[in-house]
Design an enzyme around this catalytic site. Structure first.
Site, PDB file in Angstrom:
ATOM      1  CD  GLU A 327      -2.721  -0.978   2.621  1.00 47.76           C
ATOM      2  OE1 GLU A 327      -3.961  -0.967   2.562  1.00 47.76           O
ATOM      3  OE2 GLU A 327      -2.100  -0.954   3.697  1.00 47.76           O
ATOM      4  CB  CYS A 328       0.518   4.359   0.267  1.00 50.06           C
ATOM      5  SG  CYS A 328       0.644   6.138   0.015  1.00 50.06           S
TER       6      CYS A 328
END
Length: 449
Positions: A327-328
């Site tokens: 994620e991210c």
């Protein structure tokens, strides 16, 4: 006992005051901290202040019953809950409804609210603010007020009298302006507590200010007026995997943005979590799947690039078709490079930090490709907040998600897929994707063997 600390808008000092209260109360009580909204950074301060992991309560991710379920699970063997709000009390995903707001959580938990006001240059107008906030939604119990940034004792007393006589609302404290208690900010907000060696010094300072400025005994009395929650409780996650599985989770000063419930849902699906550091460790743990969360890899890109053993082992893990979810910040790490510093290289794209925010929004995503955490046709809510972007000159594979609310990574899409690796700018909360852990652990068991 529970209390919500809510602001009238931005720049009212909610995190400083909330964390200081948590720390001060922790001298006498076992305090469970919470944060309204999808924030990762404020909870890191709460956790340091109390010794208990702060949890997010968010009505965009969670149904009312799930908010209560998360709250009640966290409150086991705790004395009092202190809940820091997000933005202004009534700010949500749009200008009319409550979704995503502190008010929605206050109503779900039937919690009294202490309103924090930036009282700089305000006296009678502060009473008007309180009246307006009380009148907008009579279901919200605004039980007290804290005045922040007051000029001096005389200013505090005049403003206190105005609020109490005009609005019949108790003022339980006032904090004199003092720039020495502020802490530096970074592009995602306050500097994460894990990265700041003197974070505890600031928290102790905030606590001392609170003890000298706020009636903590009265705050506890107000918290004790919260009624028992008796209505429907809805579980946050589903169970689907019954086989033991090992999940390696990246957790260090670079990668530390995780929702606690996401990790707990993996454990509830028979995962043994093994934490590792992409920055400091030479070897990847023996695992069936990898989970690499958000953080600040752009600040450590050179150091990450120098840990060639780790980069090589993660790339080999991917080439063996074993599942990786990122994620991210984790997405950035799996790209070919961050600026000019080589990274894992699962995806043939470059990630770069920009000087302005690229995405800051609650998101809604439609799953368009089966993947290791979700199935085609599903929809889920998420959150994106990043200053970086991925430069895609030519897209290699279709992306997994169509973004119907928000921005995504590329042309209103997100979820880069390569073999059994999935990377997305969208932060996922298991309450909004209840099969997340069941799918990921099942994928890890089937593909990791």
């Amino acid at each position: 006992m529970r209390i919500i600390l809510a602001g009238t808008g931005s720049a009212v000092g909610k995190t400083t005051i909330s964390t200081g209260i948590m720390k001060a109360l922790s001298e006498k009580y076992n305090v469970q901290p919470f944060k309204v909204g999808p924030d990762y950074i404020d909870p890191s301060y709460h956790t340091l202040a109390t010794g208990n992991t702060s949890r997010n309560l968010d009505s965009f991710f969670m149904k009312k019953g799930q908010i209560r379920d998360s709250y009640l699970k966290a409150m086991d063997k705790k004395d009092i809950a202190v809940i820091e709000g997000v933005r202004g009390l009534y700010e949500g995903i749009d200008s009319i409804n409550d979704i995503g707001s502190t008010a929605s959580v206050a109503k779900a938990l039937k919690a009294p609210v202490i309103l924090i006001i930036n009282s700089r240059s305000l006296v009678k107008s502060a009473a008007a603010l309180v009246l307006g906030f009380k009148a907008l939604d009579p279901e919200i119990n605004i039980a007290g007020v804290i005045l922040n940034k007051v000029k001096n004792k005389a200013h505090f007393e005049k403003t206190k009298r105005s609020i109490e006589e005009i609005t019949k609302t108790e003022v339980i404290g006032g904090i004199i302006r003092d720039e020495s208690i502020s802490i530096e900010q970074r592009h995602l907000g306050l500097v994460p507590a894990r990265e700041r060696e003197n974070s505890l010094k600031f928290i102790d300072l905030w606590s001392d200010v609170i003890k000298n400025s706020i009636d903590l005994d009265r705050l506890v009395e107000i918290a004790n007026t919260a009624p028992k929650i008796t209505s429907e409780i809805i579980p946050i996650w589903n169970k689907g995997n019954r086989q033991p599985v090992k999940i390696a989770v990246a957790y260090d000063e670079v990668f530390n943005f995780y929702y606690k419930e996401n990790l707990e849902s993996l454990e509830a699906n028979n995962a043994k979590i093994q934490y590792f550091s992409p920055l400091n460790d030479e070897d990847l743990p023996d695992a069936d799947g990898l989970y690499i969360g958000g953080g600040y890899p752009e600040l450590f890109s050179k150091e990450l690039s120098q840990n060639k053993s780790m980069l090589t082992q993660i790339k080999e893990f991917h080439l063996e078709n074993r599942p990786i979810f990122a994620e991210c910040g984790g997405l950035m790490y799996l790209m070919n490079s961050i600026h000019d510093d080589r990274q894992v290289g699962i995806y043939p794209y470059k990630s770069v930090l920009t000087d302005r925010v690229q995405a800051l929004k609650y998101t809604i995503a439609e799953v368009t490709q089966d993947n290791i955490i979700s199935k085609k046709g599903e929809t889920f809510n998420g959150h994106e907040f990043h200053y970086s972007k991925v430069i895609v000159n030519e897209l290699k594979n279709p992306l997994a998600f169509k973004i119907t609310r928000g921005k995504g990574s590329y042309n209103l899409q997100d979820g880069f897929i390569e073999k059994n690796t999935l990377a997305s700018y969208v932060h996922t909360h298991v309450a909004a994707m209840p099969d997340f852990a069941a799918n990921f652990t099942t994928s890890a068991k089937e593909l990791g063997d």
